[in-house]
Design a protein around this motif. Structure first.
Motif, PDB file in Angstrom:
ATOM      1  N   ASP A  55       0.888  -1.163   0.000  1.00  0.00           N
ATOM      2  CA  ASP A  55       0.000   0.000   0.000  1.00  0.00           C
ATOM      3  C   ASP A  55       0.925   1.212   0.000  1.00  0.00           C
ATOM      4  OD1 ASP A  55      -1.338   2.200   1.369  1.00  0.00           O
ATOM      5  OD2 ASP A  55      -2.819   0.811   2.191  1.00  0.00           O
ATOM      6  N   TYR A 245     -10.127   7.273  10.288  1.00  0.00           N
ATOM      7  CA  TYR A 245      -9.000   6.621   9.614  1.00  0.00           C
ATOM      8  C   TYR A 245      -8.736   5.220  10.186  1.00  0.00           C
ATOM      9  CZ  TYR A 245      -4.381   6.964   7.199  1.00  0.00           C
ATOM     10  OH  TYR A 245      -3.292   6.807   6.390  1.00  0.00           O
ATOM     11  N   ASP A 249      -9.021   1.753   8.134  1.00  0.00           N
ATOM     12  CA  ASP A 249      -7.896   0.838   7.939  1.00  0.00           C
ATOM     13  C   ASP A 249      -8.182  -0.557   8.494  1.00  0.00           C
ATOM     14  OD1 ASP A 249      -5.752   1.551   6.309  1.00  0.00           O
ATOM     15  OD2 ASP A 249      -5.019   3.026   7.752  1.00  0.00           O
ATOM     16  N   GLN A 273       2.673   9.141  10.897  1.00  0.00           N
ATOM     17  CA  GLN A 273       1.516   8.233  11.043  1.00  0.00           C
ATOM     18  C   GLN A 273       1.857   6.990  11.878  1.00  0.00           C
ATOM     19  OE1 GLN A 273      -0.884   7.497   7.556  1.00  0.00           O
ATOM     20  NE2 GLN A 273      -0.223   9.380   6.584  1.00  0.00           N
TER      21      GLN A 273
HETATM   22  N1  ARG Z   1      -3.850   8.932   2.101  1.00  0.00           N
HETATM   23  C1  ARG Z   1      -2.925   8.815   3.210  1.00  0.00           C
HETATM   24  C2  ARG Z   1      -2.049  10.064   3.268  1.00  0.00           C
HETATM   25  O1  ARG Z   1      -2.088  10.891   2.373  1.00  0.00           O
HETATM   26  C3  ARG Z   1      -2.021   7.614   3.135  1.00  0.00           C
HETATM   27  C4  ARG Z   1      -2.740   6.286   3.183  1.00  0.00           C
HETATM   28  C5  ARG Z   1      -1.835   5.164   3.586  1.00  0.00           C
HETATM   29  N2  ARG Z   1      -2.485   3.888   3.588  1.00  0.00           N
HETATM   30  C6  ARG Z   1      -3.313   3.437   4.537  1.00  0.00           C
HETATM   31  N3  ARG Z   1      -3.863   2.265   4.371  1.00  0.00           N
HETATM   32  N4  ARG Z   1      -3.559   4.132   5.615  1.00  0.00           N
HETATM   33  O2  ARG Z   1      -1.316  10.242   4.209  1.00  0.00           O
END
Ligand code: ARG
Length: 498
Positions: A55, A245, A249, A273
């Motif tokens: 991912d 979020y 996930d 994150q």
């Molecule tokens: N869209 C998120 C960002 O811009 C990242 C996603 C990463 N993948 C996940 N499965 N959380 O930070």
């Protein structure tokens, strides 16, 4: 026993407590022959029959990609290619940020802040523009605009056909624009399942958390307490009933397990994150997830010594950065007969290598002079080393074909050092995968190129008598193959002429 192994030509006691083992040239020549005869250059096939999901990149929709998206895209792509080379069945999944409050603001902005023409020929740039205008109006005192945005969002969430169609259009346009960037970078995804894909699965996740006794009410929200693991508290349903979020996930893991049954899922995101990933990995495990979940966090990137931020005015669009890379590379190659394609190969390769040559975990600074340097640890340096081998082999002439069947002789120290280093290639690929660090492979390639360069300087090749000449040419050719494959695994092209 060491003497009997046939590996060493000399074993000697070198002062108290030391043994010097000298690897024999004959043994090295045999191993080199094995490596050179293997179309896969000795890379392990340990991944055969195993599936993993990676991912990465995962930008937010309706915005143009900028310099901050480089790391996830480039590191993710290299990890993707390395695991594929090891035989894994890799599913590259782009987890787009394609859902959330921003779509209320966008839909309102699209309806009222764009001209007919802009709406008809909608681009990501226009989406970005109407978002900025609409978001600014949403801050107005009277709150009228804000409420209207909110109403559009609620309509969308309820599946209103008109808003759904708009949303779908925004996503399609965004993916089209992202793919234009990925095309330049040589990145390919197997699927684009964004956050929205998991919407309908979130209530089920929350139900399972509740019935497993993992989630509890707290100030109107539903939370999972992870204090025992020192991970604080994770909200899985907000007090307004919305999911977040973490919930998304968790649903995503369940869905990937059901659809792909992967042995591993790898997530490449910035290191801010980390807590999010630790929390949801822990919750997923409690829910019975047996798939190995791996977060590959990367450090922040600064640009020419300055933090990347809108305030610094250097939130450069990825498109512009790549155009600049190409322009600068063209300046370098144009007088040597280089064309635009070559400028892209060198410019984009330089941008990627500048990132991949550093441990992902560290913060890095992007600097044009360093990225494009022809000397030192840079993409162009490695590409140049490859082009030089190609021109040497071409110069060797017609009997170049005989080279691949020549017998290796490995006797001088420079030959031995290069041989030992080349034999390490499969090990470097494997270590790079195991550590989730393309930098391990980049380091290896740089060292290899340096050893090759000292070998080349100290060992006459074309002027040597036939047997030695062909052996050395074959060693050069093997170096070229290793370098080309290694660069490929990093997502960097290896032009035959520079
Ligand atoms: N869209 C998120 C960002 O811009 C990242 C996603 C990463 N993948 C996940 N499965 N959380 O930070």
């Amino acid at each position: 026993k060491v003497r009997e192994s046939g590996v060493f030509e000399k074993v000697e006691v070198a002062g108290p407590g030391f043994l010097n083992l000298t690897v024999g040239g004959g043994w090295l020549a045999e191993r080199l022959n094995d490596l050179a005869s293997d179309g896969n250059l000795g890379i392990s096939t340990q991944g055969k029959g195993k599936r993993i999901v990676i991912d990465y990149s995962s930008p937010n929709a309706a915005k143009q990609m900028h310099i901050g998206h480089i790391r996830s895209t480039v590191i993710g792509c290299a990890i993707d290619r390395i695991f594929r080379a090891l035989g894994y069945d890799v599913i590259a999944d782009n987890h787009l940020g394609d859902w959330g409050t921003q779509f209320g603001i966008l839909i309102k902005g699209y309806r009222e802040c764009l001209s007919d023409d802009e709406r008809e020929n909608l681009t990501v740039a226009n989406l970005e523009k109407c978002y900025v205008l609409s978001a600014a109006k949403a801050k107005e005192e009277d709150g009228v605009w804000k409420d209207a945005c909110r109403a559009e969002l609620v309509k969308l969430q309820k599946g209103d056909p008109e808003n759904m169609a708009l949303w779908k259009r925004f996503i399609d346009i965004s993916i089209g624009e992202f793919e234009r960037m990925y095309g330049k970078l040589g990145v390919k995804f197997d699927t684009y399942r964004g956050e929205s894909y998991y919407n309908s699965m979130m209530p089920g996740v929350v139900d399972r958390l509740v019935s497993a006794g993992l989630a509890e009410e707290s100030e109107g929200a539903l939370v999972v307490k992870l204090e025992a693991e020192k991970l604080g508290v994770a909200i899985v349903r907000k007090s307004d009933g919305g999911y977040n979020y973490t919930t998304s996930d968790l649903a995503c893991v369940e869905s990937r397990m059901a659809d792909y049954d992967p042995e591993r899922i790898i997530y490449v995101t910035d290191d801010r994150q980390q807590l999010h990933f630790r929390q949801f990995f822990s919750i997923a495990a409690k829910l019975g997830c047996t798939t190995k979940l791996v977060h590959v966090p990367f450090g922040l990137m600064s640009y020419q010594g300055k933090a990347i931020s809108t305030r610094e005015g250097n939130l450069i669009k990825l498109d512009d950065l790549l155009a600049e890379a190409k322009r600068r590379a063209y300046e370098i190659v144009k007088d040597r007969g280089g064309d635009e394609t070559l400028a892209e190969q060198i410019g984009y390769g330089a941008v990627k290598y500048a990132d991949l040559s550093h441990d992902p975990a560290t913060a890095i600074d992007f600097n044009w002079d360093k990225a494009l340097a022809l000397e030192g640890n840079s993409g162009p340096y490695l590409q140049y080393a490859y082009a030089r081998v190609c021109s040497l082999l071409a110069k060797a002439g017609d009997d170049g074909a005989n080279v691949e069947t020549a017998a290796f002789t490995v006797s001088t120290p420079a030959e031995k050092r290069l041989a030992l280093q080349l034999l390490e290639f499969p090990g470097a690929v494997l270590r790079s995968a195991e550590a989730y660090k393309p930098s391990v492979l980049a380091d290896y390639l740089f060292q290899t190129a340096q050893l090759y360069s000292s070998f080349y300087q100290s060992s006459p090749i074309l002027k040597s008598e036939t047997e030695l000449r062909n052996s050395r040419l074959r060693l050069c050719s093997l170096f070229g193959r290793v370098l080309k494959k290694g660069l490929y695994l990093l997502g960097i092209e290896a032009p035959v002429r520079i």
